[in-house]
Design a protein around this motif. Structure first.
Motif, PDB file in Angstrom:
ATOM      1  N   VAL A  58      -1.947  47.758   8.226  1.00 34.47           N
ATOM      2  CA  VAL A  58      -1.327  48.014   9.527  1.00 34.47           C
ATOM      3  C   VAL A  58      -0.038  48.808   9.346  1.00 34.47           C
ATOM      4  O   VAL A  58       0.697  48.625   8.372  1.00 34.47           O
ATOM      5  N   PRO A  59       0.237  49.704  10.288  1.00 35.18           N
ATOM      6  CA  PRO A  59       1.500  50.436  10.216  1.00 35.18           C
ATOM      7  C   PRO A  59       2.664  49.509  10.564  1.00 35.18           C
ATOM      8  O   PRO A  59       2.512  48.576  11.347  1.00 35.18           O
ATOM      9  N   VAL A  60       3.798  49.762   9.965  1.00 31.92           N
ATOM     10  CA  VAL A  60       5.012  48.992  10.235  1.00 31.92           C
ATOM     11  C   VAL A  60       6.056  49.953  10.789  1.00 31.92           C
ATOM     12  O   VAL A  60       6.360  50.973  10.159  1.00 31.92           O
ATOM     13  N   ASP A  61       6.568  49.634  11.953  1.00 32.43           N
ATOM     14  CA  ASP A  61       7.647  50.444  12.530  1.00 32.43           C
ATOM     15  C   ASP A  61       8.961  49.939  11.935  1.00 32.43           C
ATOM     16  O   ASP A  61       9.622  49.062  12.487  1.00 32.43           O
ATOM     17  N   VAL A  62       9.302  50.477  10.787  1.00 29.47           N
ATOM     18  CA  VAL A  62      10.485  50.020  10.047  1.00 29.47           C
ATOM     19  C   VAL A  62      11.747  50.185  10.887  1.00 29.47           C
ATOM     20  O   VAL A  62      12.648  49.344  10.843  1.00 29.47           O
ATOM     21  N   ALA A  63      11.816  51.231  11.695  1.00 29.26           N
ATOM     22  CA  ALA A  63      13.002  51.477  12.522  1.00 29.26           C
ATOM     23  C   ALA A  63      13.212  50.375  13.561  1.00 29.26           C
ATOM     24  O   ALA A  63      14.338  50.154  14.005  1.00 29.26           O
ATOM     25  N   ALA A  64      12.145  49.668  13.928  1.00 30.54           N
ATOM     26  CA  ALA A  64      12.263  48.596  14.920  1.00 30.54           C
ATOM     27  C   ALA A  64      12.698  47.275  14.296  1.00 30.54           C
ATOM     28  O   ALA A  64      12.977  46.315  15.016  1.00 30.54           O
ATOM     29  N   LEU A  65      12.775  47.225  12.983  1.00 29.31           N
ATOM     30  CA  LEU A  65      13.163  45.991  12.291  1.00 29.31           C
ATOM     31  C   LEU A  65      14.682  45.870  12.229  1.00 29.31           C
ATOM     32  O   LEU A  65      15.394  46.876  12.215  1.00 29.31           O
ATOM     33  N   PRO A  66      15.182  44.643  12.135  1.00 26.82           N
ATOM     34  CA  PRO A  66      16.618  44.477  11.897  1.00 26.82           C
ATOM     35  C   PRO A  66      16.995  45.135  10.555  1.00 26.82           C
ATOM     36  O   PRO A  66      16.172  45.217   9.643  1.00 26.82           O
ATOM     37  N   LEU A  67      18.204  45.581  10.439  1.00 30.25           N
ATOM     38  CA  LEU A  67      18.645  46.268   9.218  1.00 30.25           C
ATOM     39  C   LEU A  67      18.387  45.451   7.961  1.00 30.25           C
ATOM     40  O   LEU A  67      17.967  46.002   6.932  1.00 30.25           O
ATOM     41  N   TRP A  68      18.640  44.143   8.007  1.00 31.35           N
ATOM     42  CA  TRP A  68      18.472  43.309   6.825  1.00 31.35           C
ATOM     43  C   TRP A  68      17.010  43.244   6.372  1.00 31.35           C
ATOM     44  O   TRP A  68      16.742  42.998   5.189  1.00 31.35           O
ATOM     45  N   ALA A  69      16.041  43.471   7.276  1.00 32.40           N
ATOM     46  CA  ALA A  69      14.624  43.341   6.938  1.00 32.40           C
ATOM     47  C   ALA A  69      14.000  44.639   6.441  1.00 32.40           C
ATOM     48  O   ALA A  69      12.951  44.628   5.805  1.00 32.40           O
ATOM     49  N   ARG A  70      14.624  45.755   6.695  1.00 39.60           N
ATOM     50  CA  ARG A  70      14.033  47.055   6.359  1.00 39.60           C
ATOM     51  C   ARG A  70      13.718  47.234   4.874  1.00 39.60           C
ATOM     52  O   ARG A  70      12.676  47.780   4.537  1.00 39.60           O
ATOM     53  N   PRO A  71      14.574  46.771   3.969  1.00 37.94           N
ATOM     54  CA  PRO A  71      14.236  46.946   2.542  1.00 37.94           C
ATOM     55  C   PRO A  71      13.031  46.113   2.089  1.00 37.94           C
ATOM     56  O   PRO A  71      12.456  46.378   1.044  1.00 37.94           O
ATOM     57  N   LEU A  72      12.638  45.129   2.888  1.00 44.84           N
ATOM     58  CA  LEU A  72      11.534  44.248   2.495  1.00 44.84           C
ATOM     59  C   LEU A  72      10.161  44.859   2.744  1.00 44.84           C
ATOM     60  O   LEU A  72       9.174  44.431   2.142  1.00 44.84           O
ATOM     61  N   LEU A  73      10.077  45.828   3.655  1.00 41.58           N
ATOM     62  CA  LEU A  73       8.777  46.341   4.076  1.00 41.58           C
ATOM     63  C   LEU A  73       8.651  47.842   3.888  1.00 41.58           C
ATOM     64  O   LEU A  73       9.613  48.587   4.034  1.00 41.58           O
ATOM     65  N   ALA A  74       7.424  48.252   3.626  1.00 40.08           N
ATOM     66  CA  ALA A  74       7.089  49.677   3.575  1.00 40.08           C
ATOM     67  C   ALA A  74       6.574  50.086   4.958  1.00 40.08           C
ATOM     68  O   ALA A  74       6.508  49.270   5.876  1.00 40.08           O
ATOM     69  N   ARG A  75       6.169  51.303   5.101  1.00 38.43           N
ATOM     70  CA  ARG A  75       5.659  51.802   6.388  1.00 38.43           C
ATOM     71  C   ARG A  75       4.240  51.301   6.673  1.00 38.43           C
ATOM     72  O   ARG A  75       3.730  51.488   7.764  1.00 38.43           O
ATOM     73  N   GLN A  76       3.624  50.689   5.673  1.00 42.49           N
ATOM     74  CA  GLN A  76       2.301  50.103   5.861  1.00 42.49           C
ATOM     75  C   GLN A  76       2.261  48.759   5.148  1.00 42.49           C
ATOM     76  O   GLN A  76       2.802  48.620   4.058  1.00 42.49           O
ATOM     77  N   GLN A  77       1.620  47.791   5.779  1.00 40.07           N
ATOM     78  CA  GLN A  77       1.532  46.449   5.222  1.00 40.07           C
ATOM     79  C   GLN A  77       0.063  46.021   5.223  1.00 40.07           C
ATOM     80  O   GLN A  77      -0.648  46.247   6.199  1.00 40.07           O
ATOM     81  N   THR A  78      -0.362  45.403   4.140  1.00 34.68           N
ATOM     82  CA  THR A  78      -1.698  44.839   4.080  1.00 34.68           C
ATOM     83  C   THR A  78      -1.600  43.359   4.417  1.00 34.68           C
ATOM     84  O   THR A  78      -0.811  42.631   3.813  1.00 34.68           O
ATOM     85  N   LEU A  79      -2.384  42.953   5.404  1.00 34.44           N
ATOM     86  CA  LEU A  79      -2.441  41.557   5.816  1.00 34.44           C
ATOM     87  C   LEU A  79      -3.779  40.973   5.408  1.00 34.44           C
ATOM     88  O   LEU A  79      -4.822  41.605   5.614  1.00 34.44           O
ATOM     89  N   ARG A  80      -3.761  39.783   4.839  1.00 36.99           N
ATOM     90  CA  ARG A  80      -5.003  39.069   4.524  1.00 36.99           C
ATOM     91  C   ARG A  80      -5.174  37.965   5.561  1.00 36.99           C
ATOM     92  O   ARG A  80      -4.245  37.182   5.812  1.00 36.99           O
ATOM     93  N   HIS A  81      -6.357  37.933   6.157  1.00 36.90           N
ATOM     94  CA  HIS A  81      -6.697  36.923   7.160  1.00 36.90           C
ATOM     95  C   HIS A  81      -7.815  36.047   6.613  1.00 36.90           C
ATOM     96  O   HIS A  81      -8.799  36.573   6.071  1.00 36.90           O
ATOM     97  N   ARG A  82      -7.665  34.770   6.799  1.00 37.60           N
ATOM     98  CA  ARG A  82      -8.744  33.819   6.529  1.00 37.60           C
ATOM     99  C   ARG A  82      -8.903  32.978   7.788  1.00 37.60           C
ATOM    100  O   ARG A  82      -7.919  32.484   8.335  1.00 37.60           O
ATOM    101  N   SER A  83     -10.139  32.847   8.222  1.00 33.54           N
ATOM    102  CA  SER A  83     -10.371  31.994   9.388  1.00 33.54           C
ATOM    103  C   SER A  83     -11.625  31.161   9.166  1.00 33.54           C
ATOM    104  O   SER A  83     -12.574  31.596   8.511  1.00 33.54           O
ATOM    105  N   ARG A  84     -11.565  29.961   9.721  1.00 35.91           N
ATOM    106  CA  ARG A  84     -12.702  29.043   9.651  1.00 35.91           C
ATOM    107  C   ARG A  84     -12.851  28.408  11.019  1.00 35.91           C
ATOM    108  O   ARG A  84     -11.944  27.722  11.514  1.00 35.91           O
TER     109      ARG A  84
END
Length: 168
Positions: A58-84
């Motif tokens: 999924v794309p990440v809108d880094v500009a919409a994140l708080p300043l402190w969180a921006r270094p933690l994320l790239a412009r794209q994030q892979t999410l793993r979902h498990r459901s039962r």
């Protein structure tokens, strides 16, 4: 951090079970919601259980994140979902969901039920627990992820409502 969520669907459990039991549903849903890739790692369906494991980019809108969180994320994030999803009775399904952003010490775990209230009405109630293993800023990260997760769950619900429409 914890939060609860309740959503209604204009369908009985048999219809929802049919929708959830087709691999096309999560693929169409996550692509419609902006995923650049959806990979089904596991999709097992029986009369009583639906188990799905997938990853989506999924794309990440880094500009919409708080300043402190921006270094933690790239412009794209892979999410793993498990459901039962487990058919407990003709009128109830239990649900267990897990969402993990790969590469981050963060996880969301949801548990709850999907109950048929009427022939064409079902309600899902989930309780989410978010945990982060980051020292000092863990609670901030949990709150931020909870906010993003709520928005994603609302978008997921809106897609499903549209998907349930005749001819969709």
């Amino acid at each position: 951090m914890e939060f609860s969520l309740t959503q209604s669907f204009p369908a009985g459990l048999d219809r929802l079970w049919t929708v959830f039991s087709h691999p096309e549903y999560p693929q169409r849903k996550y692509r419609a919601l902006g995923a650049s890739a959806v990979r089904l790692l596991r999709f097992d369906v029986t009369a009583q259980v639906i188990e799905v494991e997938l990853e989506r980019d999924v794309p990440v809108d880094v500009a919409a994140l708080p300043l402190w969180a921006r270094p933690l994320l790239a412009r794209q994030q892979t999410l793993r979902h498990r459901s039962r999803w487990r058919r407990v009775s003709p009128a109830q399904i239990s649900a267990e969901l897990e969402i993990t952003p790969l590469g981050l010490p963060l996880q969301a775990h949801g548990m709850g039920t999907l109950v048929q209230a009427a022939t064409n009405l079902s309600r899902m109630a989930l309780r989410w627990q978010l945990t982060s293993r980051l020292p000092l800023i863990g609670p901030k990260v949990e709150r931020l992820f909870a906010h993003q997760l709520r928005q994603a769950l609302d978008a997921d619900h809106a897609f499903t409502l549209q998907y349930l429409q005749p001819g969709a």
